[in-house]
Write a protein that holds these residues in place. Structure first.
Motif: not given
Lengths: 127, 251
Positions: A40-59
């Motif tokens: 959820v946090c990766v999806q919501l980060c306004p600047g796209g500066c959180l990254l999970a191991d297997t998914a980015t915000k755009m994914d």
């Protein structure tokens, strides 16, 4: 006065945006035990500066990454050591498990110095 | 984390330390929502939200605003594409935080000049955001199903941009109180560099478009209280020559 000092030197000098010494960028702490790796946090980060191991915000937005666990997220750090995080805590407000806390808040230097805002972070208080 | 309050105070009363009333609850829990469901809000609801904007205070009751609601998926997609194109163009010259070393050193010089000319538009925060957009790591309009463009009439009384702010915040709070979500987007400014969009929305004197609101149903629900920097507040409550007393708001 408890406000920070803003000198002529401060006013004239621009901080280097990628230098951690001149611009204190934000940082977050992810509780590995509380985190359910839902993304959820990766999806919501306004600047796209959180990254999970297997998914980015755009994914996550485009629906490329579907279901499952994405791994405990982290704040992206640039080569210079600075991040793009400004500790807005949108991620923390949305996290269903309360796993995120602020490690370091955002405090740009020199020209953009914060004056009456102190570095203590407080929740809304009912006076 | 979404907080549930067991009780809310009634409107129109005050006691020290009482629970939030519904209006305060909306104010402290409002977060800028950047992730929306695909289906737009019903038209009647958009009109209800616009009504909150129509009744906002403005200097001299000049109401220096014009609202444009963009709901068409095609237009939204085109706006997103063009905004990314313009931002990519600017960041190619300005972004000194990425790329190889030679590029970074050269870009730093004229970036510094432009940051001095546009210190607000190129503040570290939007600069970082535009850098991320140029690298394709985050969208501009957050795939919102509705954009409400707040067009400013520059002939308004006193300070029209502030009236636009008051009007927009009224609408944002109304939207959140109805269960929707909204986000202020200032990056719509970059579209105004393209004559195509100025013409399409009729942005010529006396109109000016600086800001818009993205709206839609929240997915996931992201409203909730967050910590913020405590503020130093000065109180002048003694004699004419006495120094002010300071308190820390939020402590």
């Amino acid at each position: 006065m408890a406000t920070a000092h803003y000198s002529t030197f401060d006013r004239l000098r621009l901080p280097a945006y990628d230098n951690q010494k001149q611009m204190q960028t934000g940082d977050l702490l992810f509780d590995r035990e509380k985190c359910k790796e839902c993304g959820v946090c990766v999806q919501l980060c306004p600047g796209g500066c959180l990254l999970a191991d297997t998914a980015t915000k755009m994914d996550l937005i485009s629906g490329k990454a579907k279901g499952g666990k994405y791994g405990v997220p982290h704040v992206v750090t640039m080569r210079s050591g600075a991040t793009l995080c400004i500790a807005c805590y949108d991620c923390g407000a949305a996290c269903p498990h309360g796993a995120i806390s602020i490690k370091r808040n955002f405090n740009p230097g020199y020209h953009f110095k914060r004056l009456t805002q102190t570095s203590e972070m407080r929740y809304p208080k009912r006076y | 984390m979404n907080v549930k309050y067991e009780e809310l105070s009634p409107l129109g009363t005050y006691e020290e330390g009482m629970p939030w009333n519904p209006v305060e609850k909306i104010i402290v829990e409002r977060r800028s929502i950047r992730s929306f469901k695909k289906e737009p809000l019903p038209d009647s609801m958009i009109r209800r939200i616009l009504e909150a904007g129509r009744f906002a205070p403005s200097a001299g009751n000049s109401q220096p605003w014009r609202f444009i609601v963009v709901k068409s998926r095609e237009i939204l997609a085109e706006m997103e594409k063009d905004a990314i194109r313009v931002i990519k163009f600017f960041m190619f010259f300005l972004d000194y935080t990425t790329g190889n070393r030679v590029r970074r050193i050269i870009a730093r010089f004229y970036a510094a000049v432009l940051i001095r000319i546009l210190p607000n538009e190129l503040h570290p925060v939007p600069f970082g955001l535009m850098s991320q957009i140029a690298q394709g790591k985050t969208p501009v309009f957050h795939a919102a199903p509705i954009l409400i463009l707040l067009v400013e009439d520059r002939r308004g009384v006193s300070n029209p941009p502030m009236d636009i702010g008051i009007c927009g915040q009224n609408m944002v709070l109304a939207a959140h109180s109805l269960g929707a979500g909204a986000c202020w987007i200032g990056l719509i400014k970059v579209l105004m560099y393209l004559p195509k969009w100025r013409k399409k929305f009729g942005i010529k004197y006396p109109y000016k478009l600086d800001v818009c609101l993205a709206m839609g149903w929240q997915k996931p629900k992201a409203d909730g209280p967050v910590p913020r920097e405590a503020q130093v507040v000065e109180w002048y409550d003694k004699g004419l020559n006495d120094p002010p007393r300071t308190t820390k708001q939020g402590e």
